[in-house]
Design a protein around this motif. Structure first.
Motif, PDB file in Angstrom:
ATOM      1  N   GLY A 103       0.870  -1.483   0.032  1.00  0.00           N
ATOM      2  CA  GLY A 103      -0.045  -0.225   0.047  1.00  0.00           C
ATOM      3  C   GLY A 103       0.862   1.371  -0.096  1.00  0.00           C
ATOM      4  N   ALA A 104       1.905   1.344   0.579  1.00  0.00           N
ATOM      5  CA  ALA A 104       2.826   2.561   0.902  1.00  0.00           C
ATOM      6  C   ALA A 104       3.242   2.993  -0.294  1.00  0.00           C
ATOM      7  N   THR A 144      -3.517   8.077  -4.420  1.00  0.00           N
ATOM      8  CA  THR A 144      -4.672   8.442  -4.117  1.00  0.00           C
ATOM      9  C   THR A 144      -4.707  10.084  -3.650  1.00  0.00           C
ATOM     10  N   LEU A 170      -9.455  12.564  -0.680  1.00  0.00           N
ATOM     11  CA  LEU A 170     -10.320  11.358  -0.287  1.00  0.00           C
ATOM     12  C   LEU A 170      -9.678  10.652   0.778  1.00  0.00           C
ATOM     13  N   ARG A 171      -8.416  10.713   1.034  1.00  0.00           N
ATOM     14  CA  ARG A 171      -7.705   9.611   2.066  1.00  0.00           C
ATOM     15  C   ARG A 171      -8.161  10.283   3.414  1.00  0.00           C
ATOM     16  N   MET A 172      -8.420  11.680   3.407  1.00  0.00           N
ATOM     17  CA  MET A 172      -8.897  12.150   4.664  1.00  0.00           C
ATOM     18  C   MET A 172     -10.179  11.696   5.022  1.00  0.00           C
ATOM     19  N   LEU A 173     -10.773  11.327   4.163  1.00  0.00           N
ATOM     20  CA  LEU A 173     -12.358  10.841   4.513  1.00  0.00           C
ATOM     21  C   LEU A 173     -12.212   9.320   5.186  1.00  0.00           C
ATOM     22  N   GLY A 174     -11.131   8.556   5.061  1.00  0.00           N
ATOM     23  CA  GLY A 174     -10.975   7.219   5.744  1.00  0.00           C
ATOM     24  C   GLY A 174     -11.719   6.199   4.959  1.00  0.00           C
ATOM     25  N   VAL A 175     -12.996   6.486   4.079  1.00  0.00           N
ATOM     26  CA  VAL A 175     -13.531   5.644   3.338  1.00  0.00           C
ATOM     27  C   VAL A 175     -14.020   6.191   2.115  1.00  0.00           C
ATOM     28  N   TYR A 176     -13.909   5.630   1.142  1.00  0.00           N
ATOM     29  CA  TYR A 176     -14.499   6.128  -0.296  1.00  0.00           C
ATOM     30  C   TYR A 176     -14.405   4.805  -1.302  1.00  0.00           C
ATOM     31  N   LEU A 177     -14.932   5.203  -2.449  1.00  0.00           N
ATOM     32  CA  LEU A 177     -15.142   4.139  -3.345  1.00  0.00           C
ATOM     33  C   LEU A 177     -13.908   4.202  -4.232  1.00  0.00           C
ATOM     34  N   ARG A 178     -13.595   3.006  -4.949  1.00  0.00           N
ATOM     35  CA  ARG A 178     -12.500   2.889  -5.800  1.00  0.00           C
ATOM     36  C   ARG A 178     -12.706   3.975  -7.217  1.00  0.00           C
ATOM     37  N   THR A 179     -14.005   3.975  -7.576  1.00  0.00           N
ATOM     38  CA  THR A 179     -14.415   4.821  -8.702  1.00  0.00           C
ATOM     39  C   THR A 179     -14.231   6.103  -8.413  1.00  0.00           C
ATOM     40  N   LYS A 189      -7.932  -2.046  -8.261  1.00  0.00           N
ATOM     41  CA  LYS A 189      -6.551  -0.873  -8.271  1.00  0.00           C
ATOM     42  C   LYS A 189      -6.155  -0.865  -9.373  1.00  0.00           C
ATOM     43  N   GLU A 239     -15.260  -0.924  -5.487  1.00  0.00           N
ATOM     44  CA  GLU A 239     -14.452  -1.273  -4.224  1.00  0.00           C
ATOM     45  C   GLU A 239     -14.450  -0.230  -3.050  1.00  0.00           C
ATOM     46  N   VAL A 255     -12.776   1.415  -0.281  1.00  0.00           N
ATOM     47  CA  VAL A 255     -11.504   1.637   0.172  1.00  0.00           C
ATOM     48  C   VAL A 255     -11.412   2.252   1.536  1.00  0.00           C
ATOM     49  N   SER A 312      -8.738   4.022   3.904  1.00  0.00           N
ATOM     50  CA  SER A 312      -7.269   4.295   4.022  1.00  0.00           C
ATOM     51  C   SER A 312      -6.934   4.686   5.512  1.00  0.00           C
TER      52      SER A 312
END
Lengths: 431, 285
Positions: A269-270, A276, A280-289, A329, B183, B185, B187
């Motif tokens: 992952g790193a 990303t 989005l990463r700040m949200l913690g959860v999101y969709l791949r799309t 991914k 998916e 995800v 993070s």
């Protein structure tokens, strides 16, 4: 309406409600004009008919009645009010029932002359004196203006003293303007008059003529060099854009192609966490799309709307979904890479196009460069890549655009280009 | 065309409440009924008090492949004007694994003309079955367990009842299925979550940095967990297949084509630049 009957649709089907809502013509308020069939009238939608009958129907009928009349053509003398000398000439005239046409010669009305203001001596003394002009000279100018209907080139030619066209015009317009203003009851009365509203400024006129003159006297070499410079500037802008796109591509996800089905053993992952968007990463959860959408947007940010459309079109031509059906991914990474490559491709194509337009420009002045190899280029470029014909079909018009822009610089030029330009223009648009 | 308009009432028996509307909740059984009473209950997961101690794994991404969509059966002879299709909206694991170790609750927002349009499903399988005649967009809100994520996730799906023209006439045998693969995800997941999910078949967990010790994952009570998966689902024969390999192959082929073309264009460009007795033009690349 009739179309509905043909399609077998119910008169008031709900599904076509939006169309039905169109305001129907108020009943019979606009009568269907005679001689227009119901079907044709229905096509106009009852709005003001876009087609005007060229001939009034009632007139046609009257003519038919007159068909009984006896028409002869006779060789008759005539005079024209346009002439002051009462000269008598003859012509053939249509004579109905033995009554020759009366009145003025029908073409006399075309003898138009310019209304030149006349001034009195008193007016001249009061308003029109000018240290550079004598009254005598001014009188001569106004006589010539009347005689030659303000054709200043001719007036300047006949004028007894050495005066330029601009000087003559300046004097004529200044006098007319002063007269108008002095005779008006209030300044407001003439403020809308073109002579008052837009005073003649000789300096602008001189500059305009100079610019036109320099354009007309431009040699082919000069013209060619201009076109070259413009092509060069375009190319620099293009390559700058390309570099930007490439830089973006490098900063994006690394284009490693994982083995199909690699989803279960995704890379660490790193390594690509950076791909990303942080929002989005700040949200913690999101969709791949969501990630993909943002990345696509970022990749497109430097491209124009038309280019973005062409990328999508190219994807379709390649048989790839614009949005991946299985956005894992690795699929997203690949998809993004493909988009970036298409952007590069489109950029290169444009570049090539500019180069070619430049070369074909050169070809013009250096006749020794054969044109055949270039043509073959073109052909195989058109065929080799299937999407090209569809996706990059804008190439030729684009080229013409290019040309048009060059021409745009000479917007002030008279509508018909100087003769020397023409052969070149043809060559470029077909080459 | 008549099936896509949004503004009309879609629910069976929205006019006569006793009729079609009553039969609405057969297959989501007790959970649907139960939850309807508490549709206004707080949306935030209840136990967030441990938040201060949560250890997060930076730059780690856990993805959960899911499939969501609708499946609709035409009622055939039994179809009436306002009750022509029986349909189910669902979210499932992409390989039909039980999602309930991640998803705590799914809320399906139906068209307002349905009775209790907000349907809350608290356990797997996350699905709602209804009957009606109109197509509309369904919003699905997913809530996760407290160690997974505090935030919820919204999905949108357009209910489709009527088959496309080219796939033939309506049939009571073959449902209209529209599914979307995506998916979820997460993070920077919490250690606890990673430990719990690490070896779970629903999750794609990256190789974790070596030397990392995770708290021992809970021992799964496998016999109890089984019921949430959709492997033996009555619809499973209609589920769509999502092949990553196919997609990757297609992409690879396309990239090859584009790359080859790029090479060719570069060559052409250099050929134009090549024999210059003309202006020296700096190539952009």
């Amino acid at each position: 309406m009739d179309a509905k009957d043909i399609l077998g649709l119910p008169k008031n089907s709900i599904s076509s409600a939006p169309q039905e809502k169109r305001p129907r013509p108020p009943k019979e308020s606009q009568r269907k004009p005679d001689g227009v069939s119901r079907e044709v009238y229905a096509l106009t939608g009852g709005m003001a008919p876009p087609l005007m009958p060229a001939i009034d129907v009632s007139l046609l009928k009257r003519k038919q009645q007159q068909a009984e009349e006896k028409v002869t053509w006779q060789w008759l003398p005539f005079t024209s009010s346009a002439r002051a000398d009462n000269l008598q000439l003859y012509h053939w005239v249509r004579v109905v029932n033995g009554v020759p046409p009366s009145g003025d010669y029908s073409f006399a009305k075309f003898n138009k002359s310019v209304d030149i203001l006349k001034y009195t001596d008193e007016e001249y003394e009061k308003f029109l004196t000018d240290p550079t002009w004598t009254k005598e000279e001014t009188d001569q100018l106004f006589d010539l203006c009347e005689r030659f209907d303000l054709r200043f080139i001719v007036i300047a030619d006949r004028f007894p003293h050495m005066r330029s066209v601009e000087e003559l015009k300046t004097r004529y317009y200044a006098v007319s303007r002063a007269l108008l203003i002095s005779r008006a009851r209030s300044p407001g009365d003439v403020s809308g008059h073109p002579l008052v509203k837009e005073p003649y400024i000789a300096a602008i006129e001189v500059e305009r003529k100079r610019a036109l003159g320099s354009l007309l006297s431009q040699t082919k070499q000069l013209e060619h060099r201009d076109a070259e410079i413009i092509a060069e500037a375009k190319r620099i802008a293009e390559s700058w854009l390309n570099n930007k796109v490439n830089a973006l591509a490098e900063s994006g996800t690394p284009g490693v192609l994982p083995a199909p089905g690699a989803a279960a053993t995704a890379p660490i992952g790193a390594a690509d966490g950076a791909s990303t968007p942080s929002s989005l990463r700040m949200l913690g959860v999101y969709l791949r799309t969501n990630v993909l959408d943002q990345m696509v947007q970022a990749a497109n940010s430097s491209a124009g709307l038309r280019t973005i459309k062409r990328v999508d079109q190219t994807l379709q031509d390649l048989g790839v979904n614009i949005k991946p059906k299985v956005p894992t991914k690795s699929v997203c990474a690949e998809h993004l890479e493909l988009r970036k490559e298409i952007l590069t491709l489109l950029g290169l194509q444009k570049q090539l196009q500019y180069k070619e337009s430049e070369v074909s420009g050169n070809r013009d002045s250096h006749a020794e460069i054969p044109s055949t190899p270039k043509r073959s280029h073109r052909a195989d470029q058109d065929k080799a890549f299937v999407p090209e014909s569809a996706g990059f079909g804008g190439e030729r018009p684009g080229k013409r655009d290019n040309r048009r822009k060059v021409a745009g610089r000479f917007a002030e030029a008279p509508p018909s280009p100087p003769q020397s330009k023409r052969p070149r223009k043809l060559k470029i648009s077909d080459g | 065309m008549p099936n896509t308009s949004a503004g009309r009432k879609h629910a069976a028996g929205s006019g006569n409440v006793g009729g079609g509307g009553g039969g609405g909740d057969q297959s989501d059984g007790g959970s649907g009924q139960k939850s309807q009473q508490r549709s206004k209950v707080a949306r935030v997961p209840d136990d967030i008090d441990k938040k201060g101690q949560i250890k997060r794994l930076k730059d780690v991404e856990i993805s959960i492949p899911i499939v969501y969509g609708t499946m609709s059966f035409w009622l055939g002879k039994k179809a009436t004007e306002y009750n022509s299709h029986r349909w189910t909206v669902y979210i499932r694991g992409a390989t039909n694994e039980d999602l309930s170790s991640v998803v705590k609750r799914a809320v399906f927002q139906l068209h307002p003309s349905f009775d209790n349009p907000t349907r809350i499903v608290e356990s797997a399988p996350f699905e709602v079955s209804e009957s009606g005649w109109g197509e509309f967009e369904i919003a699905i809100t997913l809530f996760f367990h407290s160690d997974v994520c505090d935030r919820q996730l919204e999905l949108y799906h357009q209910l489709k009842l009527y088959p496309e023209e080219e796939s033939g006439a309506q049939s009571t045998k073959k449902p209209v299925v529209v599914e979307t693969y995506d998916e979820i995800v997460f993070s920077d997941p919490s250690e606890a979550f990673v430990a719990r999910i690490q070896n779970h078949p629903i999750a794609i967990v990256p190789r974790l940095p070596t030397g990392l010790t995770l708290p021992p994952g809970p021992i799964e009570n496998s016999s109890e967990k089984k019921r949430g998966d959709t492997k033996d689902h009555p619809f499973s024969q209609w589920f769509m297949n999502f092949s990553e390999a196919d997609e990757l192959l297609k992409l690879a082929a396309a990239r090859q084509q584009v790359q080859a073309h790029i090479v060719k264009l570069r060559r052409q460009l250099s050929m134009i630049d090549g024999p210059p007795q003309q202006v020296k033009a700096p190539s952009g690349q």
